[in-house]
Enzyme design. Structure first.
Site, PDB file in Angstrom:
ATOM      1  N   HIS A   1       0.861  -1.185   0.000  1.00 49.98           N
ATOM      2  CA  HIS A   1       0.000   0.000   0.000  1.00 49.98           C
ATOM      3  C   HIS A   1       0.895   1.231   0.000  1.00 49.98           C
ATOM      4  O   HIS A   1       1.601   1.487   0.977  1.00 49.98           O
ATOM      5  CB  HIS A   1      -0.914   0.000   1.223  1.00 49.98           C
ATOM      6  CG  HIS A   1      -1.852  -1.168   1.267  1.00 49.98           C
ATOM      7  ND1 HIS A   1      -3.120  -1.123   0.735  1.00 49.98           N
ATOM      8  CD2 HIS A   1      -1.691  -2.428   1.749  1.00 49.98           C
ATOM      9  CE1 HIS A   1      -3.712  -2.300   0.898  1.00 49.98           C
ATOM     10  NE2 HIS A   1      -2.858  -3.116   1.509  1.00 49.98           N
ATOM     11  N   LEU A   2       0.869   1.977  -1.097  1.00 52.59           N
ATOM     12  CA  LEU A   2       1.697   3.176  -1.215  1.00 52.59           C
ATOM     13  C   LEU A   2       0.916   4.447  -0.909  1.00 52.59           C
ATOM     14  O   LEU A   2       1.479   5.536  -0.889  1.00 52.59           O
ATOM     15  CB  LEU A   2       2.326   3.250  -2.608  1.00 52.59           C
ATOM     16  CG  LEU A   2       3.244   2.065  -2.961  1.00 52.59           C
ATOM     17  CD1 LEU A   2       3.846   2.249  -4.347  1.00 52.59           C
ATOM     18  CD2 LEU A   2       4.338   1.873  -1.917  1.00 52.59           C
ATOM     19  N   ARG A   3      -0.412   4.317  -0.700  1.00 50.79           N
ATOM     20  CA  ARG A   3      -1.285   5.372  -0.171  1.00 50.79           C
ATOM     21  C   ARG A   3      -1.564   6.531  -1.120  1.00 50.79           C
ATOM     22  O   ARG A   3      -2.544   7.246  -0.931  1.00 50.79           O
ATOM     23  CB  ARG A   3      -0.712   5.930   1.140  1.00 50.79           C
ATOM     24  CG  ARG A   3      -0.501   4.908   2.235  1.00 50.79           C
ATOM     25  CD  ARG A   3      -1.765   4.159   2.559  1.00 50.79           C
ATOM     26  NE  ARG A   3      -1.652   3.323   3.759  1.00 50.79           N
ATOM     27  CZ  ARG A   3      -2.495   2.356   4.058  1.00 50.79           C
ATOM     28  NH1 ARG A   3      -3.497   2.086   3.236  1.00 50.79           N
ATOM     29  NH2 ARG A   3      -2.350   1.658   5.150  1.00 50.79           N
TER      30      ARG A   3
ATOM     31  N   ASN B   1      -6.718   0.743  -3.099  1.00 53.41           N
ATOM     32  CA  ASN B   1      -7.612   1.410  -2.137  1.00 53.41           C
ATOM     33  C   ASN B   1      -7.056   2.776  -1.733  1.00 53.41           C
ATOM     34  O   ASN B   1      -6.758   3.055  -0.580  1.00 53.41           O
ATOM     35  CB  ASN B   1      -7.887   0.522  -0.920  1.00 53.41           C
ATOM     36  CG  ASN B   1      -6.633   0.049  -0.217  1.00 53.41           C
ATOM     37  OD1 ASN B   1      -5.548   0.007  -0.806  1.00 53.41           O
ATOM     38  ND2 ASN B   1      -6.767  -0.321   1.047  1.00 53.41           N
TER      39      ASN B   1
ATOM     40  N   HIS C   1      -3.035 -12.411   1.520  1.00 54.06           N
ATOM     41  CA  HIS C   1      -2.654 -12.555   2.931  1.00 54.06           C
ATOM     42  C   HIS C   1      -3.409 -13.669   3.691  1.00 54.06           C
ATOM     43  O   HIS C   1      -4.194 -13.401   4.610  1.00 54.06           O
ATOM     44  CB  HIS C   1      -2.795 -11.233   3.683  1.00 54.06           C
ATOM     45  CG  HIS C   1      -3.977 -10.386   3.323  1.00 54.06           C
ATOM     46  ND1 HIS C   1      -5.280 -10.853   3.284  1.00 54.06           N
ATOM     47  CD2 HIS C   1      -4.055  -9.067   3.004  1.00 54.06           C
ATOM     48  CE1 HIS C   1      -6.088  -9.870   2.958  1.00 54.06           C
ATOM     49  NE2 HIS C   1      -5.371  -8.780   2.783  1.00 54.06           N
TER      50      HIS C   1
ATOM     51  N   ASN D   1      -5.043  -6.476   9.374  1.00 53.04           N
ATOM     52  CA  ASN D   1      -6.141  -7.252   8.802  1.00 53.04           C
ATOM     53  C   ASN D   1      -5.645  -8.024   7.580  1.00 53.04           C
ATOM     54  O   ASN D   1      -5.203  -7.406   6.625  1.00 53.04           O
ATOM     55  CB  ASN D   1      -7.293  -6.328   8.391  1.00 53.04           C
ATOM     56  CG  ASN D   1      -8.555  -7.093   8.048  1.00 53.04           C
ATOM     57  OD1 ASN D   1      -8.700  -8.251   8.391  1.00 53.04           O
ATOM     58  ND2 ASN D   1      -9.471  -6.431   7.365  1.00 53.04           N
TER      59      ASN D   1
ATOM     60  N   ASP E   1       2.366  -6.832   2.643  1.00 56.03           N
ATOM     61  CA  ASP E   1       1.164  -6.049   2.943  1.00 56.03           C
ATOM     62  C   ASP E   1       1.554  -4.760   3.661  1.00 56.03           C
ATOM     63  O   ASP E   1       0.883  -4.311   4.600  1.00 56.03           O
ATOM     64  CB  ASP E   1       0.167  -6.859   3.778  1.00 56.03           C
ATOM     65  CG  ASP E   1      -1.238  -6.239   3.803  1.00 56.03           C
ATOM     66  OD1 ASP E   1      -1.468  -5.280   3.040  1.00 56.03           O
ATOM     67  OD2 ASP E   1      -2.080  -6.708   4.584  1.00 56.03           O
TER      68      ASP E   1
ATOM     69  N   HIS F   1       0.664   3.944   8.432  1.00 54.67           N
ATOM     70  CA  HIS F   1      -0.316   4.853   9.032  1.00 54.67           C
ATOM     71  C   HIS F   1       0.442   5.877   9.866  1.00 54.67           C
ATOM     72  O   HIS F   1       1.589   5.652  10.281  1.00 54.67           O
ATOM     73  CB  HIS F   1      -1.301   4.097   9.920  1.00 54.67           C
ATOM     74  CG  HIS F   1      -2.212   3.179   9.182  1.00 54.67           C
ATOM     75  ND1 HIS F   1      -3.209   3.636   8.351  1.00 54.67           N
ATOM     76  CD2 HIS F   1      -2.277   1.825   9.147  1.00 54.67           C
ATOM     77  CE1 HIS F   1      -3.851   2.601   7.831  1.00 54.67           C
ATOM     78  NE2 HIS F   1      -3.315   1.486   8.291  1.00 54.67           N
TER      79      HIS F   1
ATOM     80  N   GLY G   1      -3.221  -2.347   9.976  1.00 54.97           N
ATOM     81  CA  GLY G   1      -2.049  -2.341   9.102  1.00 54.97           C
ATOM     82  C   GLY G   1      -0.748  -2.051   9.806  1.00 54.97           C
ATOM     83  O   GLY G   1      -0.693  -1.297  10.781  1.00 54.97           O
TER      84      GLY G   1
END
Length: 444
Positions: A74-76, A106, A244, A290, A317, A321, A336
């Site tokens: 996740h690179l956001r 996402n 995952h 998660n 994963d 944050h 996360g």
């Protein structure tokens, strides 16, 4: 300029290490030879009589492997740049030895349209570090109501379709997605979670949840979707990849599906291999992810599934944050943890240094196997292959210190763990992008 990596410890076909010299030119591995043949390699290349400019790098016996591949990150960006950006995530990736990373959709806006796919590709190229491969969403805005334009998204550069972060709740929607993906020869990558079983839950349904009065996430919330989607994969012929994996039931279902030749592959994260809910020290949200940390029985099932090939690959994963978000506590903080910069040393220390796994096994699960599953032209250390390489000091031991992370995220449960096997140099297409000697990320 050509580069010659001398005295590199390289894994051979038998999974044993040999000292080699590796000649790199024009982004490719030009030649690999016995260590003492390094000068001969240069002389052969200069046989035409012209002077060759060669940078010599002495590996001093350190391990050199194909660059690590992480197919779930996740690179956001776009939308959550305060957590991570494509550049900061790429920095963390190459520092952790990863040369190819696949980012989830996402974001905000969701990566469900051509413009956003192209934005991710552009930002990845501008960072000039790891190769950034974007997934596109299965459904618009990941709401599970309407399929995205698979054909246009593939043409824009998406490598697969997933609503990661949420499960596709409708079986018909997932079947339609698989049918369309099959027609395009593209994989469907599934976050497996039945929402009706997880609302308001923060940790696995086990002793920790009971002790702290928390609602638990049951194993069947994951396994129900795994079982459903295996049947849909069988019906459509689509390549179905399970995100995952964390439960014994999921491992069992995937193993059974593979025995029948159903086209299913799967991944597991380091934290689901080394931690269980019994390890959670308290209500620290840096232990909240998660899928959640499961029972020791589930951990053992995931380990055995990886060992026997039921689970194909290891992913991180990686999910950064802010400290403010994680400070909200176990119930309110987002799910996360970050993973780029600890993944290899964590698994090397836990499994290879203890003799449970061979070094070759770990390296394959993080290089050749993800390249095979997703048909990438990487993950190989051989002549003619892209010069995506990672040098690792297997003897270097140090404690995990989040304050030294290249990622914006500091959210890890591994703070203070003493680990061995740290990446010290990373090349992408022959360009040195990370060097511990210089203590910095190297840009163009």
């Amino acid at each position: 300029m050509k580069q010659l990596i001398m005295n590199a410890s390289v894994l051979n076909e038998q999974g044993e290490t040999e000292l080699k010299s590796i000649l790199i030119a024009d982004g490719k591995i030009l030649a690999i030879a016995n260590a003492e043949a390094g000068v001969s390699l240069i002389m052969e290349e200069g046989a035409s009589g012209q002077e060759l400019e060669v940078e010599k790098i002495d590996a001093q016996g350190k391990l050199v492997i194909p660059g690590l591949i992480d197919m779930h990150v996740h690179l956001r960006e776009p939308g959550f740049e305060y957590k991570e950006t494509i550049e900061t995530g790429s920095r963390a990736a190459v520092k952790g030895g990863f040369t190819t990373i696949a980012c989830m959709p996402n974001t905000r806006p969701v990566t469900d349209n051509v413009d956003t796919v192209q934005l991710v590709l552009k930002k990845g190229q501008e960072a000039g570090l790891a190769k950034v491969l974007p997934y596109a969403a299965i459904t618009k805005n990941e709401l599970g109501r309407e399929l995205t334009d698979f054909e246009a998204l593939k043409a824009a550069g998406a490598i697969g379709f997933t609503d990661d972060g949420v499960g596709v709740q409708s079986a018909q929607m997932m079947k339609d997605a698989m049918s369309r993906a099959k027609a395009l020869d593209m994989p469907v990558i599934a976050h497996c979670e039945d929402n009706t079983l997880v609302v308001g839950a923060a940790v696995t349904d086990g002793e920790f949840a009971k002790r702290h009065g928390l609602k638990g996430i049951p194993n069947e919330s994951e396994a129900i979707h795994v079982g459903r989607d295996i049947l849909l994969s069988e019906a459509t012929g689509a390549h179905y990849h399970v995100c995952h994996v964390s439960t014994e039931q999921s491992v069992r279902l995937i193993r059974h599906a593979k025995s029948f030749g159903i086209k299913v592959t799967a991944e597991v994260c380091p934290h689901h291999l080394v931690l269980s809910d019994e390890d959670i020290p308290g209500l620290d949200a840096n232990w909240k992810m998660n899928p959640p940390l499961r029972s020791p029985r589930d951990v053992q099932a995931c380990i055995e599934g990886l060992e026997d090939g039921t689970i194909d690959i290891i992913v991180t994963d990686h999910a950064a944050h802010s400290e403010e978000e994680k400070a909200k506590g176990m119930e309110l903080a987002p799910f996360g943890i970050v993973g780029f910069e600890t993944a290899f040393p964590l698994l090397y220390t836990k499994f290879v240094a203890t003799g449970q796994w061979t070094l070759d096994f770990l390296v394959r699960r993080m290089t050749a196997d993800p390249a095979r599953v997703f048909r990438l032209d990487t993950g190989r250390l051989e002549e003619g292959a892209p010069a995506d390489l990672t040098m690792i000091d297997l003897e270097q031991e140090q404690a995990v210190d989040p304050q030294t992370f290249a990622s914006k995220g500091r959210n890890t449960p591994f703070t203070g763990w003493k680990l061995k096997g740290w990446p010290v140099k990373t090349w992408v297409d022959g360009k040195l992008v990370w060097s511990a000697d210089e203590g910095k990320i190297i840009h163009n």
